[in-house]
Write an enzyme that holds these catalytic residues in place. Structure first.
Site, PDB file in Angstrom:
ATOM      1  N   ASP A 179      -2.478  -4.340   3.528  1.00  0.00           N
ATOM      2  CA  ASP A 179      -2.448  -4.996   4.850  1.00  0.00           C
ATOM      3  C   ASP A 179      -3.596  -5.998   5.170  1.00  0.00           C
ATOM      4  OD1 ASP A 179      -1.381  -3.100   5.913  1.00  0.00           O
ATOM      5  OD2 ASP A 179      -2.131  -1.410   6.016  1.00  0.00           O
ATOM      6  N   HIS A 211      -5.712  -8.775  14.750  1.00  0.00           N
ATOM      7  CA  HIS A 211      -4.773  -9.618  14.716  1.00  0.00           C
ATOM      8  C   HIS A 211      -3.259  -9.540  16.327  1.00  0.00           C
ATOM      9  CE1 HIS A 211      -5.137  -8.383  10.825  1.00  0.00           C
ATOM     10  NE2 HIS A 211      -5.028  -7.801  10.848  1.00  0.00           N
ATOM     11  N   ARG A 252      -2.892  -1.211  13.446  1.00  0.00           N
ATOM     12  CA  ARG A 252      -4.665  -1.593  13.483  1.00  0.00           C
ATOM     13  C   ARG A 252      -5.637  -2.928  13.410  1.00  0.00           C
ATOM     14  NH1 ARG A 252      -3.575   1.674   8.823  1.00  0.00           N
ATOM     15  NH2 ARG A 252      -5.078   3.795   9.298  1.00  0.00           N
ATOM     16  N   ASP A 269      -6.491  -6.194   6.374  1.00  0.00           N
ATOM     17  CA  ASP A 269      -8.015  -5.948   7.495  1.00  0.00           C
ATOM     18  C   ASP A 269      -8.466  -5.572   5.998  1.00  0.00           C
ATOM     19  OD1 ASP A 269      -6.719  -3.693   6.239  1.00  0.00           O
ATOM     20  OD2 ASP A 269      -6.418  -2.570   7.845  1.00  0.00           O
ATOM     21  N   TYR A 308       1.620  -4.218  13.284  1.00  0.00           N
ATOM     22  CA  TYR A 308       0.530  -4.078  12.691  1.00  0.00           C
ATOM     23  C   TYR A 308      -0.717  -2.770  13.260  1.00  0.00           C
ATOM     24  CZ  TYR A 308      -3.309  -2.773   9.474  1.00  0.00           C
ATOM     25  OH  TYR A 308      -4.099  -2.474   8.740  1.00  0.00           O
ATOM     26  N   GLU A 352       1.070  -0.930   0.178  1.00  0.00           N
ATOM     27  CA  GLU A 352      -0.169  -0.028   0.120  1.00  0.00           C
ATOM     28  C   GLU A 352       0.743   0.984   0.553  1.00  0.00           C
ATOM     29  OE1 GLU A 352      -3.255   0.357   2.966  1.00  0.00           O
ATOM     30  OE2 GLU A 352      -4.041  -1.698   2.893  1.00  0.00           O
ATOM     31  N   GLU A 385     -10.209  -2.809   4.714  1.00  0.00           N
ATOM     32  CA  GLU A 385      -9.087  -2.101   4.145  1.00  0.00           C
ATOM     33  C   GLU A 385      -8.387  -2.303   3.229  1.00  0.00           C
ATOM     34  OE1 GLU A 385     -10.813   1.061   2.294  1.00  0.00           O
ATOM     35  OE2 GLU A 385     -12.572   0.880   4.569  1.00  0.00           O
TER      36      GLU A 385
END
Length: 934
Positions: free
Chosen positions: A97, A368, A323, A99, A321, A11, A101
């Site tokens: 990532d 996570h 989030r 997740d 990570y 990303e 998104e």
């Protein structure tokens, strides 16, 4: 294929360098720089689609809620580069990532690139060599359920915003917006302010004594008189009423009691000593929400800044990570934390068994590991002092401490509570008629608590902060107590009566709002920062220190939503929507079925479409009005809030009196008394400064909508005097002079001259001479001897400046407009334009940019600080400070700017939009079958 490489797409550009280094020569790592596609704005749809079911939302609500995606102009170059790289690759690894998104970004890449080579999904939670190498060997398929959940969320937000926001525009004000989570968050802040508005303070008194034993002293608080408990702030409700069975001390009783208990004949002895073990566990490792909360408390970072700094730490390989809603640690991390604790704090600083934490994750697929330092061996903050700066170092230090402390032993100690009895001895005691009567014979009890930590455990590394609490004066303080025994006499050094008032519920801070959102299940860890940023950016909430204060517009918005879109701002309903999205993410629910029920409705739920279609009449005036007191109404107008009152003695058709609210007055500060004070304050009239001798016009100073200014008043048109009939005393009609020309004169009336005051000027201090100087601007400094051009000094949008033809130079101050002479002006024009700025604007300097090879600098420009390599300029986002900009962040900003390409020239936007509209964007591919891993 000879020389073919595996293409890895991440990303962020910041990740590229480290990941490429870890993967080696057989891989090419490129960045998508976030999402490459999004829902097109309806106005940019191809003309043939604007009239269909796609036209309103760019989502085909009548055909399975199919979205219409386009590659943004800023990402067309990026997509072209990715396609070129893919042609020479024998495999594609989507490493966005893990997740919702990130999964959606990977899916959009798959749909747009249309690879003909094997595709694998590569995920990792930290950017270390071991994690990256493991991730490339343990790939998986694309998780289409996560994609469904993200897409449902995106469509839901589009439907919600595009249906509800226009109602706000019409009934409250232009530029407002409504959103699934932002509206619920705004309501929370408004509800808290409503509680503060309705709050009634209660007064109560207590006594604080300082008792002594030999050379030691300690404080204790009065808790009982004559066996009856003394009321504290916790005994009153928000209406100021006593709720518990307790006695309220008033001021007179408190002082009388103080005098009686100070009497030297009164006995003072220890009546009870209680001791119990004290134990305290460490806090769990950070999740996204707890990191935002603690960062706000300890570092004073906003949620948005916390996530920005954490993102940088993650992308540069310092933390895992950021989030996540999981509090669990991997075995690797647990061992690393225990090892460092033993090394730094001793072998007894860790418990025999590793600690395991259980969270309340609502979505296991997105849970996570907790946020922690990356790697098998944590780098201590001292090891990174030369690498990390400012907020990055502080946040890493916080994460490191919390992680290590989470695996350390409990803090241990002893808590002692001592009760001191002050009054007659047991043989002389007699029950007083009233427990609060301060007379001889009254017995009072004071208590004091003290905790002695005998083993610090995790406190040696870290202690969690707390949010503001109500009635903090009531909280029992912890004091170091001397060794005391029951029956032992103590001395009284001091006794003081203290008055208190109960406090209203504290306003939300970013930390406490994040905590409350998480408790209610509104939003998810990755959305908290954007929720708060949105309500701040929209002007629904402002910050006063750390507190979040709602605007009056927010009151109108929330009221309209509560009365006409009730379900949408109900906390339980919003939380249930989050749960439903989680069910879609786990594959337990179907996105189309859920969207159908939300938008069109069902037996158990009224759909959004039905609500909007049956709104009926909404009284905008009523929605934007709040009764402050009898005859006092607050109106939220187009240009801000104001008070309105009608004089009961005035004529029926007399206009109401209106008074603007002073800047910065918080809603809970507008009491009926304050409103009456504002209404009854003398009216601020225009101040006449005198007459301009050049034209005979009056010069006045006014306080206008855009600030104070001076202006000339045009003389009133002449009229004939009215005549009085001597017989009847009636006034005859007055005829204006030159009546035939009245209309023409009105149409041709000259616009009066006006001039804003300088920032250094006060409206009360401006005199006629200063006003005339302002009205005569621009001031002619003189003629340039070389060109013959007139040099003028004037004030502009960006400050004071000199002008000569088309050439300009900035003046050092507004006063220089009047002070500078021709010689000084010539000297300024002799200097290079922006020369002074260039000399002082290198706020930071870095090494060469990896793309251009030129040194990177941070400069201060006309529109704020920016990053430049001499060729590309990238504005630093408003939420980021100069001191937080690292080399990696500077490189990323420049790359993002390059990817966007040059800004379109003025006048070409419409043509470009039309050109883009004619070229039909690629529609979303409905089939989501991901290519299998090879």
């Amino acid at each position: 294929m000879s020389g073919a490489k595996k293409l890895v797409i991440v990303e962020s550009p910041t990740k590229m360098k480290s990941i490429a280094q870890y993967l080696g020569d057989g891989y090419e790592v490129l960045s998508s720089v976030g999402h490459i596609r999004d829902l097109v704005e309806p106005k940019n749809l191809p003309p043939e689609l604007k009239k269909g079911s796609l036209g309103k939302f760019s989502v085909d609500v009548e055909n399975g809620f199919e979205p219409y995606y386009v590659v943004s102009d800023a990402k067309k170059k990026t997509v072209a580069e990715l396609k070129r790289a893919l042609k020479g690759a024998d495999e594609l690894l989507l490493a966005t990532d893990e997740d919702r998104e990130g999964e959606a970004i990977a899916w959009h890449l798959l749909q747009e690139l249309k690879p003909k080579v094997p595709v694998r999904r590569m995920v990792f939670h930290e950017i270390t060599k071991d994690a990256i190498l493991k991730a490339k060997d343990e790939t998986r398929e694309l998780d289409t359920a996560l994609v469904d959940a993200q897409e449902t969320r995106r469509i839901l937000d589009r439907l919600y915003g595009y249906e509800v926001s226009p109602v706000l525009w019409r009934k409250v004000g232009p530029g407002l917006s409504a959103g699934r989570v932002q509206s619920a968050a705004t309501r929370l802040v408004v509800d808290r302010e409503r509680e503060r508005l309705a709050f009634v303070a209660a007064s109560y008194w207590d006594l604080i004594g300082r008792f002594t034993k030999e050379s030691s002293s300690f404080e204790a608080r009065l808790v009982r008189v004559g066996g009856e408990r003394i009321a504290t702030g916790r005994d009153f409700d928000d209406s100021g009423r006593l709720t518990g069975k307790a006695v309220v001390l008033d001021e007179a009783t408190a002082h009388s009691l103080t005098a009686a208990l100070r009497d030297d004949t009164v006995g003072r002895r220890v009546s009870r000593v209680e001791s119990k073990p004290y134990s305290r566990r460490p806090a769990a490792p950070f999740t996204t929400s707890t990191l935002q909360q603690e960062s706000a408390r300890k570092l004073r970072l906003s949620a948005r800044d916390t996530m920005r700094v954490a993102q940088s730490l993650y992308e540069n390989g310092y933390i895992t990570y950021m989030r996540t809603d999981s509090v669990s640690l991997s075995q690797q991390a647990i061992q690393a934390a225990r090892t460092q604790a033993v090394k730094l704090y001793g072998a007894d600083s860790v418990p025999d068994k590793p600690r395991a934490y259980a969270g309340k994750s609502k979505n296991a697929q997105e849970a996570h590991e907790a946020i922690r330092p990356s790697g098998e061996v944590f780098r201590t903050p001292s090891e990174l002092q030369s690498v990390l700066r400012g907020s990055e170092f502080k946040l890493y230090d916080l994460i490191w401490k919390r992680t290590v402390a989470s695996q350390m032993a409990d803090a241990k100690g002893q808590t002692a509570t001592v009760t001191i009895e002050v009054g007659p001895t047991a043989t002389d005691a007699s029950e007083p008629e009233s427990p609060t009567a301060a007379v001889a014979g009254t017995t009072a009890e004071f208590t004091a608590s003290g905790t002695v930590i005998t083993f610090r455990g995790f406190l040696a590394a870290y202690e969690e902060s707390r949010d503001e609490e109500r009635n903090a004066d009531d909280a029992p303080g912890e004091a170091k107590l001397p060794q005391l025994a029951e029956g032992e006499a103590v001395g009284l050094a001091e006794l003081e009566a203290k008055g208190h008032e109960t406090s209203p519920p504290p306003r939300y801070t970013e930390a406490s709002l994040v905590k409350r959102l998480e408790e209610l299940g509104i939003g998810r860890p990755s959305t908290f920062a954007s929720i708060i940023s949105t309500i701040l950016d929209r002007g629904y909430v402002t910050q006063r220190g750390q507190a979040l204060v709602p605007s009056w517009v927010a009151f109108s918005v929330v009221r309209l939503l509560e009365e006409h879109f009730g379900d949408l701002v109900e906390y339980d309903f919003t939380a249930e929507m989050e749960d439903d999205l989680d069910r879609i993410a786990s594959g337990e629910a179907d996105r189309v079925d859920w969207l159908n029920e939300f938008y069109f409705g069902s037996d158990r739920h009224t759909g959004l479409r039905q609500v909007v279609d049956n709104l009926g009449d909404i009284d905008a005036r009523e929605i934007n009005s709040i009764v402050i007191g009898p005859g006092l109404t607050l109106r939220i107008g187009r240009y801000g809030p104001y008070l309105e009152t009608v004089d009961p003695e005035a004529a029926a058709d007399a206009p109401p009196r209106r008074v603007n609210l002073p800047e910065g007055l918080a809603p809970d500060e507008l009491t009926a008394e304050k409103a009456r004070e504002l209404i009854e304050a003398p009216v601020q009239t225009d101040r006449v400064l005198g007459v301009n001798p050049d034209n005979g016009k009056q010069v006045v100073v006014k306080d206008g909508r855009f600030g104070p200014y001076v202006t000339e008043l045009e003389p009133e048109p002449e009229t004939a005097e009215a005549s009085v009939d001597p017989a009847t005393g009636e006034v005859a009609d007055a005829q204006p002079v030159k009546a035939a020309k009245r209309g023409a004169k009105k149409a041709a009336a000259p616009k009066p001259r006006t001039a804003s005051l300088f920032k250094s000027m006060q409206i009360e201090e401006v005199d006629l001479a200063t006003a005339l100087q302002l009205l005569d601007l621009p001031r002619v400094v003189g003629l340039d001897p070389e060109s013959g051009d007139e040099i003028t000094a004037q004030n502009g949008r960006y400050g004071p400046y000199l002008k000569k033809g088309t050439d300009t130079r900035t003046l050092p101050s507004e006063d220089a407009i009047f002070d500078i002479d021709l010689a000084g002006a010539q000297e300024l024009f002799a200097q290079p334009k922006y020369g002074a700025r260039r000399a002082s604007s290198a706020l930071k300097e870095f090494a060469e940019d990896p793309v251009s090879g030129k040194p990177i600098k941070v400069k201060d420009g006309r529109f704020g600080p920016y990053v430049t390599d001499g060729t590309t300029n990238a504005t630093i986002p408003r939420a980021e400070s100069v001191e937080d900009i690292t080399f990696e962040r500077a490189v990323e900003l420049l790359q993002i700017k390059r990817d966007k390409g040059p800004a379109p020239a003025r006048g070409t936007r419409t043509a470009a939009a039309k050109s883009g509209a004619k070229k039909a964007p690629a529609k979303r591919t409905t089939t989501r079958t991901a290519k299998k891993s090879s």
